[in-house]
Design a protein around this motif. Structure first.
Motif, PDB file in Angstrom:
ATOM      1  N   THR A  46       0.686  -1.411  -0.149  1.00 47.11           N
ATOM      2  CA  THR A  46      -0.018   0.013  -0.068  1.00 47.11           C
ATOM      3  C   THR A  46       0.757   1.076  -0.022  1.00 47.11           C
ATOM      4  O   THR A  46       0.465   2.202  -0.665  1.00 47.11           O
ATOM      5  N   ARG A  47       1.846   1.220   0.844  1.00 48.67           N
ATOM      6  CA  ARG A  47       2.892   2.417   0.869  1.00 48.67           C
ATOM      7  C   ARG A  47       3.253   2.589  -0.522  1.00 48.67           C
ATOM      8  O   ARG A  47       3.644   3.574  -1.068  1.00 48.67           O
ATOM      9  N   GLY A  48       3.912   1.666  -1.058  1.00 49.33           N
ATOM     10  CA  GLY A  48       4.276   1.647  -2.594  1.00 49.33           C
ATOM     11  C   GLY A  48       3.325   2.220  -3.458  1.00 49.33           C
ATOM     12  O   GLY A  48       3.777   2.905  -4.315  1.00 49.33           O
ATOM     13  N   GLY A  49       2.179   1.534  -3.357  1.00 51.20           N
ATOM     14  CA  GLY A  49       0.943   2.488  -4.278  1.00 51.20           C
ATOM     15  C   GLY A  49       0.842   3.868  -4.077  1.00 51.20           C
ATOM     16  O   GLY A  49       0.802   4.545  -4.946  1.00 51.20           O
ATOM     17  N   VAL A  50       0.934   4.452  -2.690  1.00 53.49           N
ATOM     18  CA  VAL A  50       0.912   5.877  -2.635  1.00 53.49           C
ATOM     19  C   VAL A  50       2.102   6.585  -3.341  1.00 53.49           C
ATOM     20  O   VAL A  50       2.026   7.467  -3.983  1.00 53.49           O
ATOM     21  N   LEU A  51       3.341   5.936  -3.067  1.00 44.64           N
ATOM     22  CA  LEU A  51       4.442   6.476  -3.694  1.00 44.64           C
ATOM     23  C   LEU A  51       4.252   6.478  -5.234  1.00 44.64           C
ATOM     24  O   LEU A  51       4.809   7.526  -5.888  1.00 44.64           O
ATOM     25  N   GLY A  52       3.904   5.369  -5.800  1.00 45.24           N
ATOM     26  CA  GLY A  52       3.874   5.154  -7.129  1.00 45.24           C
ATOM     27  C   GLY A  52       3.084   6.309  -7.877  1.00 45.24           C
ATOM     28  O   GLY A  52       2.921   6.751  -9.016  1.00 45.24           O
ATOM     29  N   ALA A  53       1.847   6.539  -7.178  1.00 45.37           N
ATOM     30  CA  ALA A  53       0.779   7.624  -7.805  1.00 45.37           C
ATOM     31  C   ALA A  53       1.518   9.081  -7.521  1.00 45.37           C
ATOM     32  O   ALA A  53       1.405   9.721  -8.291  1.00 45.37           O
ATOM     33  N   VAL A  54       2.137   9.210  -6.552  1.00 46.41           N
ATOM     34  CA  VAL A  54       2.943  10.737  -6.272  1.00 46.41           C
ATOM     35  C   VAL A  54       4.069  10.889  -7.542  1.00 46.41           C
ATOM     36  O   VAL A  54       4.064  11.759  -8.036  1.00 46.41           O
ATOM     37  N   ALA A  55       4.622   9.532  -7.688  1.00 48.96           N
ATOM     38  CA  ALA A  55       5.763   9.574  -8.487  1.00 48.96           C
ATOM     39  C   ALA A  55       5.079   9.866 -10.040  1.00 48.96           C
ATOM     40  O   ALA A  55       5.426  10.699 -10.718  1.00 48.96           O
ATOM     41  N   THR A  56       4.082   9.211 -10.345  1.00 45.80           N
ATOM     42  CA  THR A  56       3.257   9.571 -11.697  1.00 45.80           C
ATOM     43  C   THR A  56       2.598  10.971 -11.740  1.00 45.80           C
ATOM     44  O   THR A  56       2.860  11.304 -12.925  1.00 45.80           O
ATOM     45  N   MET A  57       2.357  11.474 -10.762  1.00 41.85           N
ATOM     46  CA  MET A  57       2.164  12.795 -10.927  1.00 41.85           C
ATOM     47  C   MET A  57       3.201  13.642 -11.633  1.00 41.85           C
ATOM     48  O   MET A  57       2.762  14.813 -12.276  1.00 41.85           O
ATOM     49  N   GLY A  58       4.389  13.390 -11.272  1.00 43.28           N
ATOM     50  CA  GLY A  58       5.402  14.141 -11.655  1.00 43.28           C
ATOM     51  C   GLY A  58       5.447  14.036 -13.178  1.00 43.28           C
ATOM     52  O   GLY A  58       6.020  14.956 -13.960  1.00 43.28           O
ATOM     53  N   VAL A  59       5.239  12.929 -13.658  1.00 43.29           N
ATOM     54  CA  VAL A  59       5.359  12.793 -15.253  1.00 43.29           C
ATOM     55  C   VAL A  59       4.138  13.438 -15.974  1.00 43.29           C
ATOM     56  O   VAL A  59       4.220  13.699 -17.189  1.00 43.29           O
ATOM     57  N   ILE A  60       3.029  13.318 -15.266  1.00 43.97           N
ATOM     58  CA  ILE A  60       1.687  14.188 -15.746  1.00 43.97           C
ATOM     59  C   ILE A  60       1.788  15.505 -15.889  1.00 43.97           C
ATOM     60  O   ILE A  60       1.310  15.905 -17.124  1.00 43.97           O
ATOM     61  N   VAL A  61       2.422  16.284 -14.886  1.00 46.81           N
ATOM     62  CA  VAL A  61       2.339  17.634 -14.901  1.00 46.81           C
ATOM     63  C   VAL A  61       3.263  18.195 -16.175  1.00 46.81           C
ATOM     64  O   VAL A  61       4.217  17.638 -16.248  1.00 46.81           O
ATOM     65  N   GLY A  62       2.766  18.999 -16.816  1.00 45.87           N
ATOM     66  CA  GLY A  62       3.496  19.448 -18.008  1.00 45.87           C
ATOM     67  C   GLY A  62       3.415  18.893 -19.357  1.00 45.87           C
ATOM     68  O   GLY A  62       3.786  19.339 -20.379  1.00 45.87           O
ATOM     69  N   ALA A  63       2.868  17.722 -19.315  1.00 41.96           N
ATOM     70  CA  ALA A  63       2.708  16.855 -20.497  1.00 41.96           C
ATOM     71  C   ALA A  63       1.515  17.137 -21.336  1.00 41.96           C
ATOM     72  O   ALA A  63       0.535  17.542 -20.736  1.00 41.96           O
ATOM     73  N   ASP A  64       1.470  17.152 -22.681  1.00 40.37           N
ATOM     74  CA  ASP A  64       0.292  17.538 -23.177  1.00 40.37           C
ATOM     75  C   ASP A  64      -0.568  16.280 -23.926  1.00 40.37           C
ATOM     76  O   ASP A  64      -1.100  16.107 -24.781  1.00 40.37           O
ATOM     77  N   ILE A  65       0.406  14.940 -23.568  1.00 44.28           N
ATOM     78  CA  ILE A  65      -0.411  13.925 -23.833  1.00 44.28           C
ATOM     79  C   ILE A  65      -0.425  12.810 -22.495  1.00 44.28           C
ATOM     80  O   ILE A  65      -0.119  13.025 -21.733  1.00 44.28           O
ATOM     81  N   PRO A  66      -1.362  11.848 -22.700  1.00 46.19           N
ATOM     82  CA  PRO A  66      -1.736  10.895 -21.631  1.00 46.19           C
ATOM     83  C   PRO A  66      -0.382  10.167 -21.313  1.00 46.19           C
ATOM     84  O   PRO A  66       0.409   9.589 -22.003  1.00 46.19           O
ATOM     85  N   MET A  67       0.221  10.204 -19.908  1.00 47.81           N
ATOM     86  CA  MET A  67       1.366   9.686 -19.655  1.00 47.81           C
ATOM     87  C   MET A  67       1.406   8.149 -19.233  1.00 47.81           C
ATOM     88  O   MET A  67       1.605   7.977 -18.089  1.00 47.81           O
ATOM     89  N   PHE A  68       0.885   7.453 -19.980  1.00 53.63           N
ATOM     90  CA  PHE A  68       0.901   5.845 -19.543  1.00 53.63           C
ATOM     91  C   PHE A  68       2.153   5.251 -19.455  1.00 53.63           C
ATOM     92  O   PHE A  68       2.389   4.613 -18.456  1.00 53.63           O
ATOM     93  N   ILE A  69       2.891   5.448 -20.477  1.00 52.87           N
ATOM     94  CA  ILE A  69       4.467   4.797 -20.236  1.00 52.87           C
ATOM     95  C   ILE A  69       5.092   5.570 -19.099  1.00 52.87           C
ATOM     96  O   ILE A  69       5.719   4.749 -18.434  1.00 52.87           O
ATOM     97  N   GLY A  70       4.944   6.911 -18.885  1.00 55.62           N
ATOM     98  CA  GLY A  70       5.573   7.372 -17.580  1.00 55.62           C
ATOM     99  C   GLY A  70       4.980   6.818 -16.377  1.00 55.62           C
ATOM    100  O   GLY A  70       5.650   6.514 -15.711  1.00 55.62           O
TER     101      GLY A  70
END
Length: 626
Positions: free
Chosen positions: A89-113
């Motif tokens: 569960t803690r890893g899931g929270v960190l995974g979501a936080v880390a994913t937010m880093g690749v989402i912000v500023g991108a103009d395409i959906p960041m699935f690979i990120g």
């Protein structure tokens, strides 16, 4: 010299096998990130197909859901799932936080990120937890847990934003430039090398509207139609992928495929099939080949559209097709679907055929536990659970670890919330007010109810009991034994005359019936299972068994062995041993593990195929289980 050559060949074979196993493991990991979220993709696909301006029921207000869901929700779900797979569960929270880093500023959906940063976040917190294991003073667990997530989350989010995001965007730009270059030199079929992977990276709109659309408009002005409008919008490659999953996969993937087919082919939302490729990247070959063959067919027959079909459903393609041009367009879609389907079917079938092998490997691991690596006389892990899994249970777990170390017991103790108790938990300690909830989740575990998390007499009794059991186990030189009623010598039939596959399965099923293991209708379930997916597992062995819904037909676990020296055709392979299985619990796993071990030794396999001695097969399959 010959010995050196043989040794080199053996090492090469081992390296090849190791590489294949790593690739398969990687594929299963990707699938594990994507599959739990397929339902969310379908929900997004339905909303998109219905409410966008070119959808079935255009609604500007409801269409506002489309962008945020694909930009934020879906990548975050994948990132959370990937992180949780690595670091719970803690890893899931960190995974979501880390994913937010690749989402912000991108103009395409960041699935690979998301598929990169989710596991990275989970790995980071997992390593931190391992480093501080047993070093946190009692009472500071919640403080350390929360601040560690916050600090590490900040670091991985910044890493994702500054490093990973730009790399993924750079890859997108390369693919787009590749499409432009190939189109400019006139090698249209090769454009699929960039178009199809680019679509999976959610570059479809950028390529279609930024590159192919303008070229198509220019061509329409010149000749009245354009092939460029068909290059990216062709639903054939994606349809072939989804149909292959529908026909040849099983479980949740198979069940979700029909709905995805409707959304993709009729609704025109191509994004719905992207996760099915992401979970098994080798399928990129299928969509590339399908796209290229479709373009060749379109070119050869002179197909073209008058405008971009949006969304790219078969209905939209037909609506944009000029009079008299339906056959060329349909032919290209059909050809691309067929090619994609055939290639995807090969890889999906090959992957599914490993499932029975995986079952054998799991059985082998289970047997190792039963044989002594994890003695039944001891507890290998204790779960301390509370409502949230952070406060009282964390402190109590720390306290119990200390007490166990003091008496020389090396037993893992973890804390968790009630809802996160592992299904395979052996021993669970909870406050008496939470015990009923814990028992509903971990039904097979031993449960201890306490009133005081630190000084309860039940915990002292548990430590005393564990000490005694450990001493018994340590002094015992004889492992636990059990009477083997799973495989009987009378159910090993040698030198059988070769028959058709279905007849061999019926023979094995009837032997299970006659031995009192199953009801008569279990035979039909075995045949149905074979229709869905071959039970041939390699090395001349097949293990026919019933479908999951046939459990009610099993009276008790049992196995039978039929030896066919001349073989029975199982598709393109011959099975020399047909092993019928009916498993109601885990009792048959020891024998399955021995089968798995035997298949690793070619001499054992040859012996099993040709022996005239029932004892040899019986001893090989029941070794160390008697």
């Amino acid at each position: 010299m010959n010995e050196n050559i043989a040794a080199s060949e053996n090492q090469l074979n081992k390296n090849t096998k190791d590489t294949k196993e790593k690739i398969q493991s990687f594929g299963r990991f990707l699938s594990g990130m994507v599959m739990p979220n397929i339902g969310a993709f379908i929900a997004w696909g339905i909303i998109t197909a219905l409410f966008i301006p070119t959808g079935w029921r255009p609604n500007e207000n409801l269409a506002a859901l489309v962008g945020p869901m694909i930009t934020y929700l879906l990548p975050l779900l994948i990132g959370y799932t990937g992180g949780k797979m690595v670091g719970e569960t803690r890893g899931g929270v960190l995974g979501a936080v880390a994913t937010m880093g690749v989402i912000v500023g991108a103009d395409i959906p960041m699935f690979i990120g998301a598929m990169i940063m989710g596991p990275v976040g989970g790995y980071a917190i997992k390593k931190f937890d391992e480093a501080v294991e047993g070093k946190i003073p009692a009472g500071f667990e919640m403080l350390v847990n929360n601040f560690s997530v916050g600090i590490i989350g900040t670091i991985v989010a910044l890493l994702a934003y500054l490093a990973i995001g730009p790399v993924v965007l750079g890859l997108n730009n390369v693919l787009r430039a590749g499409v432009e270059g190939i189109v400019n030199v006139g090698l249209l079929p090769l454009a699929s090398l960039f178009i199809e992977p680019g679509k999976i990276l959610f570059l479809n709109n950028a390529m279609n509207h930024g590159v192919l659309g303008p070229l198509g408009i220019q061509q329409v002005n010149e000749i009245g139609k354009s092939l460029f409008f068909l290059l990216e919008t062709n639903p054939g490659p994606g349809l072939g992928i989804l149909l292959a999953y529908w026909v040849f996969s099983k479980g949740m993937v198979k069940q979700s495929a029909p709905g995805a087919v409707i959304i993709h082919f009729l609704g025109g939302i191509h994004e719905i099939y992207f996760p099915y490729v992401l979970m098994n990247p080798i399928l990129l070959l299928a969509v590339v080949a399908g796209g290229a063959s479709g373009i060749l067919t379109f070119s050869a027959l002179g197909a073209g559209l008058v405008a971009t079909p949006s969304p790219g459903s078969i209905f939209a393609l037909m609506a944009m097709t000029p009079r008299g041009g339906y056959i060329p367009v349909l032919a290209g879609v059909i050809v691309s679907t067929a090619v994609s389907f055939l290639i995807a079917a090969y890889f999906i079938k090959r992957n599914n055929n490993k499932l029975d092998e995986n079952e054998l490997m799991e059985a082998k691991e289970k047997a190792v536990e039963l044989k002594g690596k994890k003695s039944k006389l001891t507890v290998s892990r204790i779960i301390f659970a509370c409502d949230a899994g952070m406060g009282s249970s964390a402190m109590a777990a720390t306290n119990l670890k200390s007490k166990l170390r003091d008496v020389g017991l090396d037993i893992e103790v973890i804390n968790t919330s009630i809802n996160e108790i592992p299904k395979d938990a052996e021993l669970v300690i909870t406050h008496e007010g939470l015990s009923s909830r814990a028992k509903a989740i971990a039904k097979d575990a031993e449960h201890i109810s306490i009133k005081d998390y630190f000084h309860d007499s039940e915990i002292d009794c548990l430590i005393t009991r564990l000490q005694k059991k450990t001493n018994v186990a340590g002094n015992s030189e004889v492992s636990e034994t059990e009477d083997n009623g799973i495989l009987k010598k009378s159910n090993i039939k040698l030198n059988q005359k070769s028959v058709e596959k279905t007849e061999a399965i019926k023979m094995a099923g009837q032997l299970l019936v006659d031995s009192g293991y199953v009801d008569k209708d279990y035979i039909d379930a075995m045949l149905k299972r074979e229709e869905q997916l071959s039970t041939y597992i390699g090395m001349g062995v097949a293990i026919p068994h019933g479908v999951g819904s046939s459990k009610s037909s099993i009276k008790k676990s049992g196995m039978v062995v039929l030896q066919f020296p001349n073989g029975v055709d199982f598709g393109e392979e011959k099975a020399y041993l047909v092993i019928g299985i009916a498993g109601s619990g885990n009792e048959h796993l020891n024998i399955l593990s021995n089968i798995a071990s035997a298949l690793e030794d070619e001499e054992d396999v040859e012996m099993l195929k040709n022996t005239k001695n029932v004892e040899k097969i019986y001893n090989k399959f029941t070794a160390e289980t008697m």
